[in-house]
Scaffold this active site. Sequence first.
Site, PDB file in Angstrom:
ATOM      1  N   LYS A  15       0.834  -1.195   0.000  1.00 44.02           N
ATOM      2  CA  LYS A  15       0.000   0.000   0.000  1.00 44.02           C
ATOM      3  C   LYS A  15       0.874   1.252   0.000  1.00 44.02           C
ATOM      4  O   LYS A  15       1.904   1.304   0.678  1.00 44.02           O
ATOM      5  CB  LYS A  15      -0.910  -0.019   1.230  1.00 44.02           C
ATOM      6  CG  LYS A  15      -1.896   1.143   1.319  1.00 44.02           C
ATOM      7  CD  LYS A  15      -2.735   1.033   2.572  1.00 44.02           C
ATOM      8  CE  LYS A  15      -3.740   2.158   2.702  1.00 44.02           C
ATOM      9  NZ  LYS A  15      -4.571   2.032   3.919  1.00 44.02           N
ATOM     10  N   SER A  67      -9.183   2.191   3.546  1.00 43.39           N
ATOM     11  CA  SER A  67      -8.335   2.906   2.613  1.00 43.39           C
ATOM     12  C   SER A  67      -7.357   2.004   1.853  1.00 43.39           C
ATOM     13  O   SER A  67      -6.638   2.481   0.973  1.00 43.39           O
ATOM     14  CB  SER A  67      -7.539   3.976   3.376  1.00 43.39           C
ATOM     15  OG  SER A  67      -6.696   3.402   4.369  1.00 43.39           O
ATOM     16  N   SER A 118      -9.469  -0.192   7.685  1.00 46.31           N
ATOM     17  CA  SER A 118      -8.951  -0.003   6.337  1.00 46.31           C
ATOM     18  C   SER A 118      -8.333  -1.229   5.692  1.00 46.31           C
ATOM     19  O   SER A 118      -8.071  -1.213   4.495  1.00 46.31           O
ATOM     20  CB  SER A 118      -7.943   1.146   6.321  1.00 46.31           C
ATOM     21  OG  SER A 118      -8.578   2.367   6.531  1.00 46.31           O
TER      22      SER A 118
END
Length: 529
Positions: free
Chosen positions: A138, A214, A238
Amino acid sequence: MMQASGRRRPEGMPEPLPRASLPAHRKRIAAMNTRPTPSRPMPLPTTSASFTGEIRPRATELADLTATELVALYHTHSVSPVEVTKAVLARIDRLNPKLNAFCHLAPEEALAAARASEARWMRASPLSVLDGVPCTIKDLVLTKGWPTLRGSHTVDPNQPWDVDAPAPARLREGGVVLIGKTTTPEFGCKGETNSPKTGLTRNPWNPKKTPGGSSGGSAAAVAAGMAPLSIGTDGAGSVRIPASFCGNFGLKPSFGRVPAYPLSPFGTVAHLGPHTMSVRDAALMMSLVTRPDARDWTSLPPETPHGAHDYSVGLEDGVAGLRVAWSPTLGYAKNVHPEVAESCADAVQRLAELGAIVEQVDPGFEDPLEITTGLWFVGAWTLWNTLTREQQARTDPDFAAEAALGSKLSALEVQRLNLRRGALGSFMRQFMQEWDLLVTPTVAVPAFDAKPAGHAAMDPPTMLGWTPFTYPFNLTQQPACTLPCGLTSDGLPIGIQFVGPMFGDALVLRAARAFESVTPIARPDLTKL
């Protein structure tokens, strides 16, 4: 449904939770007749020659194999890490233009790492159980040699990127093939993956829908076979929100179990954890990324004298005899989608059939949305004040709105939020003395439409009101995972969440693996993309 004696969480420290204080009329979930165990077919082998001349699965299917399946093929020299990496890169070339899961790709680096891994496997000297398996990171996590732009126009890409955060460092040490960086909303600020920097990321099950956030890029990549592994972050759900929306396994470990560096500006609600195609894949990742790193002063001490724990040990021990508290609403969640409620209730029956002792009971705390969003908004305000006015003008309107809300909180109000958080953490530590696991839906709704940043006014219900089951356990720092338990009538994944006691990461994985054994993880139909 019955709530835990109608108790509400007090502002101060909660009273202890002796067995006698729990409700006397909790609903026991009776086991039904054992249903047949479904299975996901393995790809059929062909007579194509591998790098050792043995038969292997069709190359077009390599991108759909789990890390566990790939490593088994590496062991027998049936498939090369180079072949797998090429298959994954081809999948990315085909699908990423439609899904927008990546913000940075490094194909030549990945192929070089795959060739090195192939040589190690040929010598029977892999660096780890995941040597040669493709993985993504990420774009909030520092990765050496690659810009970490955090989904933001405010981060200058033209600077030295010479540091690996702990998780990428441990993965490299284990020979894992790093493919690229996955998309995130700006600074990981919300449960959708959209930003002015990278645009909209879309869900492989239906590209009109959000993958969640996210860690939405990580979840979309895993679901679409654009790498079987990814490292995400979880500050209010997330990892678990997008894993639920995309039909993957996702784990938020106990806080500090996976070291971080630098620490999140949003504080001690932020965790790192794996997105994977299977529970066993996550266990193998945890065995690598939980190794200590002195840069994180909040990280937990080694679990063994050797500094690493093998999370595959005991993974198949099942759930027979485990005490499971099933809470369909946590006592406060409203507007749970009926198909989510039905699918999760059916999933709990499957746990009972596997031998778990399941009772319907709510923990008894109030909705901590105000605590979560208050602390989060203060983090956004803190980060906002590191930016110049020119940078602030280029931020995501959702992040700007969060920062504005954080600016309104006084130091006294923030301290009161922290005290309330501490009371909740103590309450749940005591509650988990009675139970091995707490089970809830993961998210109250299936994936909703993908929309651009700033599509709705920012306030606590807009930000997190639709995911009331995830953020409490960032506050309490307990391990929690999600895995698929069904599909809606529209064909969207539904996730169920297993929450363990603090430091009970192995137990959460063990329970998830038992459930996965009777509810294999389905994959999206990528031909529709």
